[in-house]
Design a protein around this motif. Structure first.
Motif, PDB file in Angstrom:
ATOM      1  N   LYS A  32       0.667  -1.091   0.048  1.00  0.00           N
ATOM      2  CA  LYS A  32      -0.009   0.012  -0.119  1.00  0.00           C
ATOM      3  C   LYS A  32       0.806   1.402  -0.145  1.00  0.00           C
ATOM      4  O   LYS A  32       1.860   1.337   0.507  1.00  0.00           O
ATOM      5  CB  LYS A  32      -0.938   0.069   1.287  1.00  0.00           C
ATOM      6  N   ASP A  33       0.242   2.166  -0.849  1.00  0.00           N
ATOM      7  CA  ASP A  33       1.194   3.574  -0.597  1.00  0.00           C
ATOM      8  C   ASP A  33       0.983   4.159   0.730  1.00  0.00           C
ATOM      9  O   ASP A  33       0.038   3.770   1.470  1.00  0.00           O
ATOM     10  CB  ASP A  33       0.703   4.105  -2.059  1.00  0.00           C
ATOM     11  N   PHE A  39      -1.512  -1.007  -4.434  1.00  0.00           N
ATOM     12  CA  PHE A  39      -1.176  -0.805  -5.736  1.00  0.00           C
ATOM     13  C   PHE A  39      -0.499  -1.976  -6.323  1.00  0.00           C
ATOM     14  O   PHE A  39      -0.608  -2.326  -7.720  1.00  0.00           O
ATOM     15  CB  PHE A  39      -0.252   0.410  -5.871  1.00  0.00           C
ATOM     16  N   VAL A  40      -0.124  -2.956  -5.437  1.00  0.00           N
ATOM     17  CA  VAL A  40       0.192  -4.281  -5.967  1.00  0.00           C
ATOM     18  C   VAL A  40      -0.021  -5.354  -4.914  1.00  0.00           C
ATOM     19  O   VAL A  40       0.276  -5.015  -3.890  1.00  0.00           O
ATOM     20  CB  VAL A  40       1.777  -4.390  -6.569  1.00  0.00           C
ATOM     21  N   GLY A  41      -0.348  -6.706  -5.634  1.00  0.00           N
ATOM     22  CA  GLY A  41      -0.682  -7.764  -4.528  1.00  0.00           C
ATOM     23  C   GLY A  41      -0.303  -8.954  -5.395  1.00  0.00           C
ATOM     24  O   GLY A  41       0.179  -9.192  -6.364  1.00  0.00           O
ATOM     25  N   LEU A  47       0.480 -11.545  -9.875  1.00  0.00           N
ATOM     26  CA  LEU A  47       0.944 -10.518  -9.502  1.00  0.00           C
ATOM     27  C   LEU A  47      -0.301  -9.463  -9.957  1.00  0.00           C
ATOM     28  O   LEU A  47      -0.603  -9.449 -11.022  1.00  0.00           O
ATOM     29  CB  LEU A  47       2.216  -9.669 -10.348  1.00  0.00           C
ATOM     30  N   VAL A  48      -1.042  -8.788  -9.046  1.00  0.00           N
ATOM     31  CA  VAL A  48      -1.879  -7.809  -9.328  1.00  0.00           C
ATOM     32  C   VAL A  48      -1.522  -6.581  -9.253  1.00  0.00           C
ATOM     33  O   VAL A  48      -0.757  -6.149  -8.339  1.00  0.00           O
ATOM     34  CB  VAL A  48      -3.110  -8.061  -8.014  1.00  0.00           C
ATOM     35  N   VAL A  49      -1.635  -5.843 -10.359  1.00  0.00           N
ATOM     36  CA  VAL A  49      -1.333  -4.434 -10.409  1.00  0.00           C
ATOM     37  C   VAL A  49      -2.497  -3.550 -10.507  1.00  0.00           C
ATOM     38  O   VAL A  49      -3.300  -3.637 -11.558  1.00  0.00           O
ATOM     39  CB  VAL A  49      -0.468  -4.412 -11.447  1.00  0.00           C
ATOM     40  N   ARG A  50      -2.564  -2.477  -9.996  1.00  0.00           N
ATOM     41  CA  ARG A  50      -3.592  -1.410  -9.898  1.00  0.00           C
ATOM     42  C   ARG A  50      -3.281  -0.417 -11.265  1.00  0.00           C
ATOM     43  O   ARG A  50      -2.230   0.234 -11.237  1.00  0.00           O
ATOM     44  CB  ARG A  50      -3.624  -0.595  -8.701  1.00  0.00           C
ATOM     45  N   LEU A  93       4.492  -1.431 -13.441  1.00  0.00           N
ATOM     46  CA  LEU A  93       4.737  -1.414 -11.902  1.00  0.00           C
ATOM     47  C   LEU A  93       5.192   0.168 -11.900  1.00  0.00           C
ATOM     48  O   LEU A  93       4.738   0.838 -11.049  1.00  0.00           O
ATOM     49  CB  LEU A  93       5.760  -2.291 -11.389  1.00  0.00           C
ATOM     50  N   ARG A  94       6.162   0.477 -12.647  1.00  0.00           N
ATOM     51  CA  ARG A  94       6.680   2.047 -12.664  1.00  0.00           C
ATOM     52  C   ARG A  94       5.700   3.146 -12.666  1.00  0.00           C
ATOM     53  O   ARG A  94       5.619   3.888 -11.854  1.00  0.00           O
ATOM     54  CB  ARG A  94       7.565   2.231 -13.566  1.00  0.00           C
ATOM     55  N   GLY A  95       4.701   2.717 -13.598  1.00  0.00           N
ATOM     56  CA  GLY A  95       3.532   3.498 -13.896  1.00  0.00           C
ATOM     57  C   GLY A  95       2.517   3.637 -12.491  1.00  0.00           C
ATOM     58  O   GLY A  95       2.228   4.677 -11.790  1.00  0.00           O
ATOM     59  N   THR A  96       2.403   2.389 -12.112  1.00  0.00           N
ATOM     60  CA  THR A  96       1.540   2.404 -10.747  1.00  0.00           C
ATOM     61  C   THR A  96       2.186   2.919  -9.615  1.00  0.00           C
ATOM     62  O   THR A  96       1.726   3.639  -8.871  1.00  0.00           O
ATOM     63  CB  THR A  96       1.427   0.696 -10.476  1.00  0.00           C
ATOM     64  N   VAL A  97       3.625   2.565  -9.196  1.00  0.00           N
ATOM     65  CA  VAL A  97       4.264   3.523  -8.396  1.00  0.00           C
ATOM     66  C   VAL A  97       4.302   4.941  -8.606  1.00  0.00           C
ATOM     67  O   VAL A  97       4.211   5.911  -7.399  1.00  0.00           O
ATOM     68  CB  VAL A  97       5.670   2.820  -8.267  1.00  0.00           C
ATOM     69  N   ALA A  98       4.758   5.284  -9.798  1.00  0.00           N
ATOM     70  CA  ALA A  98       4.533   6.938  -9.924  1.00  0.00           C
ATOM     71  C   ALA A  98       3.124   7.513  -9.594  1.00  0.00           C
ATOM     72  O   ALA A  98       3.041   8.440  -8.803  1.00  0.00           O
ATOM     73  CB  ALA A  98       5.004   7.315 -11.373  1.00  0.00           C
TER      74      ALA A  98
END
Length: 102
Positions: A32-33, A39-41, A47-50, A93-98
């Motif tokens: 979680k952020d 955002f990822v699970g 791998l689940v990516v939001r 993942l980079r986009g999700t993290v950003a």
């Protein structure tokens, strides 16, 4: 190739200094952020990516062989990627993290 648990563990370690917190969502381990949004699970070896539903990244991710919508409650929620496809998800993942401002 690392198994799903090992890969998720590496993600958790790598993103912890940026504010990601290990948690649970729908009974699965997730990150979680700082605002508490997952955002990822990790769910059944996937791998689940939001991703935002109407984004180009969402459409591109769904085009990856084996990708499908993650729908544990019958509504629009994140997208899982099979472990075999994780190598293709780094930009998602980079986009999700950003987007989570981590």
């Amino acid at each position: 190739m690392a198994d799903a648990d090992e890969l998720f563990g590496h993600l958790a370690e790598d993103l912890a200094p940026r504010g990601a917190k290990l948690s649970k969502m729908f009974g699965m381990p997730c990150l979680k952020d700082p605002n508490g949004k997952a955002f990822v699970g990790l769910h059944d070896g996937e791998l689940v990516v939001r991703l935002h539903r109407d984004s180009p990244e969402h459409a591109e991710a769904l085009a990856v062989t084996g990708a499908h919508l993650f729908d544990p409650m019958g509504g629009p929620v994140p997208l899982p990627m099979p472990l075999e496809q994780v190598i293709f998800t780094s930009k998602y993942l980079r986009g999700t993290v950003a987007a989570c401002q981590l």
